[in-house]
Structures are given as C-alpha cells and as structure tokens.
Design an enzyme around this catalytic site. Structure first.
Site: not given
Ligand code: CO
Length: 207
Positions: A42, A44, A46, A98, A101
């Site tokens: 992803c 993302d 993080r 994750h 999400c």
């Molecule tokens: Co995500």
C-alpha cells in the site's frame, strides 16, 4: 529551514554513513541490482517496505498503490511484475496489506472520493464477495481489518493468474507468492495466504 530541505540534508548524512560502513556500497549498487523479492504494498506512508523488513537498497523491488491492489489491466503494475519476474528473476513476490488501511475503509462506504472511486471499485468487489461474514462483525475497525485480509488473499490469487507468473512457473520453480499483513499498531508482519509454484507435471513420451 523548509521541511523538504531537511530531507536533502538527512540524505547527505545517510549517504555518508553508508560509505563509512561499507566504502563500496554505492559503486557496487550502481552497476547492478539483484533483488530476490518483489513487494506489492500500500502507498500508506506508515508501511515502508525496506524499513519494516530490515532490508537494504538493492534487496527489494517495490511497487505500491492504494490498498496494494493487483488489477489485471493496470499497465503500471504489469510492467513492474514482468520486469521483476522475467528479467530480475525474483524468487518471491510479497503482497503486503495492512490493518487500518484507509483505501479498504473507503471502499466499505458509499461516499464518493472522485477518481479514486474507480480504483476502489476493485476492493468493493472483494467486499461484496465476503460481505455476509464481514458485516456480522460489530466493530467497524475489525470489519475493515478482515476485509484487508481478504483483499490480500485476492491479490495473491490475481498475481498467480498473470502471464509473467504463469510463464515463469512453466519453466522454473519460482516465484513463490506470499500474502502478508502489517499491523500499524505493533509493527508486526503476519502471513495471511500464499501460493507456491506448482510441481511440474512429468513429460510423457507418446510412442
Ligand atoms: Co493502505
């Protein structure tokens, strides 16, 4: 100092530290890359592939998009996949989702997010397939986490059905496809689902 200037400054310090530890680090990497892994994760911020796996530059070939999707007509993903499988000859493909999400959560609502709606429709398909089980859960966070797991599983299956992977499986015992999920709250990667290359069928001689 602007925030972006700090990045450039940190970069200088990082590069100097790498050279101090291993003087040939950059000259070696500049010539070739031989990563054993393709990571589909992803976007993302993080969930950085190298950091969470303790790997170095050169070890993982990375593709990231919203909610770690493997969409069969996504030319970007398919190009990355073909290059990684046919040319870099990666041994493992890791699809990493994750918990928590945002893409998965967004796909569970009827809200419009603009262009993103097209992308999220692929997750909605996975949601609809498992809706009965997912909607039984009371806690919305847990509902999204279960869909995130199902989503990883579906993307592993999607990868296994692509032409580059089928071609590689015809010739060799690789790549092995892994579906993992990362916990934002504990930093731990968990195995969800995986598909090993099929055992080759014996060649019969037709007499
Ligand atoms: Co995500």
């Amino acid at each position: 100092m602007h925030s972006f200037e700090k990045l450039l400054l940190e970069n200088k310090a990082w590069a100097a530290e790498k050279v101090m530890d291993d003087p040939a680090f950059f000259t070696r990497l500049a010539h070739t890359q031989t990563p054993e892994f393709l990571w589909i994760g992803c976007s993302d911020s993080r969930v950085p592939a190298n950091e969470v796996t303790g790997t170095q530059p050169g070890e993982i070939f990375v593709h990231r998009n919203i909610a770690n999707m493997v969409v069969k007509d996504d030319l970007n993903l398919l190009s990355v996949l073909e290059y990684a499988v046919m040319h870099l000859k990666v041994k493992h493909i890791i699809v990493c989702g994750h918990y928590g999400c945002g893409g998965v959560k967004a796909a569970m609502t009827d809200k419009s997010f603009g262009i993103l709606d097209h992308w999220l429709s692929n997750i909605k398909t996975v949601y609809n397939r498992h809706r009965d089980e997912i909607d039984e859960i009371d806690d919305p966070e847990e509902r999204a986490n279960l869909l995130a797991e199902y989503n990883v599983r579906q993307q592993v299956i999607n990868i296994s059905e692509t032409i580059p992977v089928r071609k590689a499986w015809d010739q060799e015992q690789r790549p092995h496809i892994h579906g993992w999920i990362y916990g934002l709250s504990d930093g731990i990667l968990k195995r969800v689902y995986d598909i090993k290359p099929p055992v080759p069928e014996p060649h019969y001689v037709i007499a």
